[in-house]
Design a protein around this motif. Structure first.
Motif, short mmCIF file in Angstrom:
data_model
loop_
_atom_site.label_atom_id
_atom_site.label_comp_id
_atom_site.label_asym_id
_atom_site.label_seq_id
_atom_site.Cartn_x
_atom_site.Cartn_y
_atom_site.Cartn_z
N GLY A 235 0.67 -1.07 0.07
CA GLY A 235 0.06 -0.08 0.09
C GLY A 235 0.62 0.94 -0.10
N TRP A 236 2.16 1.59 1.11
CA TRP A 236 2.81 2.51 0.44
C TRP A 236 3.41 2.76 -0.69
CZ3 TRP A 236 4.16 2.28 6.30
CH2 TRP A 236 4.20 3.09 7.05
N PHE A 237 3.12 2.06 -1.74
CA PHE A 237 3.57 2.85 -2.98
C PHE A 237 2.78 3.53 -3.49
CE2 PHE A 237 6.28 -1.41 -3.41
CZ PHE A 237 7.35 -0.98 -3.37
N GLY A 238 1.23 3.78 -3.22
CA GLY A 238 0.48 4.46 -3.65
C GLY A 238 0.34 5.46 -2.59
N PHE A 239 1.12 5.42 -1.29
CA PHE A 239 1.24 6.16 -0.55
C PHE A 239 2.59 7.22 -0.91
CE2 PHE A 239 2.17 7.99 3.98
CZ PHE A 239 0.83 8.56 4.65
N TRP A 255 9.14 5.54 -6.06
CA TRP A 255 8.63 3.95 -6.38
C TRP A 255 10.12 3.23 -5.88
CZ3 TRP A 255 9.70 -1.04 -6.87
CH2 TRP A 255 8.78 -1.78 -7.11
N ILE A 256 11.02 4.16 -6.30
CA ILE A 256 12.30 3.53 -6.85
C ILE A 256 12.47 3.49 -4.93
CG2 ILE A 256 14.41 2.98 -7.39
CD1 ILE A 256 13.24 1.66 -8.14
N ASN A 257 13.10 5.08 -4.68
CA ASN A 257 13.37 5.50 -3.20
C ASN A 257 12.63 4.25 -2.25
OD1 ASN A 257 15.56 6.76 -3.90
ND2 ASN A 257 13.46 8.67 -3.82
#
Length: 434
Positions: A235-239, A255-257
């Motif tokens: 979910g944190w990729f959406g965050f 996203w990479i970071n």
């Protein structure tokens, strides 16, 4: 200027909003696995309860207080978009209008941030809290702590790049905005420092669980914890990537970071455990994942991948060490919200001043960004602490915070919710009570 829909950006932001919403049920599993079996349902219900309360409030005054017209640099006018009945895609409060994203998509995305922030606090007061008091607290705290801080940082208030903000008053303005803009890409101050400070205040107000420090209070279901960490990571990729506001290169960088910082923090936490305790645990891996996600949140769009690895490594070590402070200082932060979210949020927010690729000290930007980052972190700590203390004391003197000693010993699940996660455990507890 007329609003022009961008279907690609809109699809990405809808997806991101759904991913962030999933984080709260993920948090329920993460926290639920860490408590004892007799209170797992109550722990999970605190996250779901926050979803219910904050989701409704956000429609009525939450969005307006976060992004409405500025009131003293503190909060947005709650009546600008009350009930969302008159909002339009071209409204100034729609910060993604230029990206072709409709205002209701922007609102949906922001609502999920408010929900997860409140839910995070619950981990510090596990096993001993009245569910009704928690729901009332959620409604009041999100109104007077979360919404104002969201406005201060993202809505043009005191901690933003506004010409009337703190940074502009110290370092001046350029082209009508602060010469040194505070950086909080996705919520280091608004979400993690805010929730972490609130968690500390409530843990102190409620006092220790029965047997804290003298009886084993081990996680009852480590696979739940690992599942929760996995859902949070997803979910944190959406965050973070969603906070780019569009399907663009910044989203890709975020996203990479987010990935590499989380990997680094997990490994750093495990290495710290191994050196300190002789074991690298699965609970440590899950906690390291969350620590890395927290630390990179404010910095995800401002760092290089290598800088993100550095933040992850530092956060993994500091958070692994910080979770033990509750034993040294005697406060019962049940599930280490302070050690992970407050310390991780402070780490990420401050290290931006060193590692930002445009204004950081290590990239030739001087000390000004670091000063600004330290100041916004300090303001967030003081504001959240004072507001939470006032709310907590009022509720302690009225509704009361703690369940009875009998309920705490027997388990909150059966006493409060009338059910047990595990039938055999429920039957045993009932027998012991009788």
């Amino acid at each position: 200027m007329d609003f022009v829909l961008d279907t690609g950006n809109t699809a990405w932001m809808l997806t991101s909003a759904a991913m962030v919403l999933l984080m709260t049920p993920g948090l329920a599993f993460f926290y639920g696995g860490m408590v004892r079996g007799k209170s797992v349902l109550n722990m999970m219900m605190m996250s779901f309860g926050a979803m219910g309360v904050v989701g409704i409030i956000y429609v009525f005054w939450g969005y307006s207080m976060s992004f409405g017209s500025d009131v003293l640099g503190w909060f947005g006018n709650p009546f600008d978009a009350f009930g969302l009945g008159k909002v339009t895609d071209s409204d100034p409060s729609n910060l993604l209008a230029a990206n072709g994203v409709p205002i209701f998509v922007w609102i949906a995305f922001q609502a999920t941030f408010a929900i997860i922030t409140v839910a995070l606090i619950s981990g510090s007061i596990a096993d001993r809290t009245k569910f009704g008091t928690w729901l009332v607290f959620s409604a009041i705290w999100v109104t007077v702590s979360y919404f104002p801080l969201a406005h201060m940082v993202w809505g043009g208030g005191f901690l933003s790049s506004s010409a009337n903000g703190l940074s502009a008053r110290i370092f001046g303005t350029t082209a009508g905005v602060a010469s040194v803009a505070p950086i909080d890409f996705a919520g280091g101050t608004v979400v993690h420092i805010n929730a972490g400070v609130a968690a500390f205040v409530l843990a102190v107000l409620l006092g220790k669980r029965k047997g804290f420090g003298t009886e084993p209070q081990r996680p009852h279901n480590i696979p739940f914890v690992m599942l929760g960490a996995a859902l949070l990571w997803f979910g944190w990729f959406g965050f973070n990537a969603g906070s780019a506001g569009a399907a663009n290169a910044t989203a890709g960088l975020a996203w990479i970071n987010t990935t590499v910082a989380t990997c680094a923090a997990m490994l750093a936490w495990l290495a710290t455990e191994r050196l300190r305790d002789g074991h690298a645990t699965s609970l440590g891996a899950a906690s390291g994942v969350v620590a890395g996600l927290v630390a990179i949140t404010p910095a995800a769009g401002a760092l290089s991948p290598v800088g993100s690895i550095v933040i992850g490594l530092v956060a993994g070590v500091l958070c692994a060490l910080a979770v033990g402070l509750k034993y040294r200082f005697g406060y019962d932060d049940s599930l280490d919200v302070v050690g992970v979210h407050l310390v991780g949020g402070l780490t990420g927010t401050v290290l931006i001043g060193f590692l930002s690729t445009t204004t950081g000290l290590f990239y030739g930007g001087g000390l000004r960004q670091l000063v600004v980052q330290l100041l916004i972190a300090l303001v967030a700590v003081v504001y959240s602490g004072l507001v939470t203390l006032v709310i907590g004391l009022i509720l302690k003197g009225t509704l009361g915070w703690r369940v009875s000693e009998e309920v705490e010993i027997g388990g909150v699940d059966l006493a409060v919710h009338g059910e047990s996660a595990y039938e055999s455990l429920g039957a045993r507890i009932l027998t012991e009570v009788k």
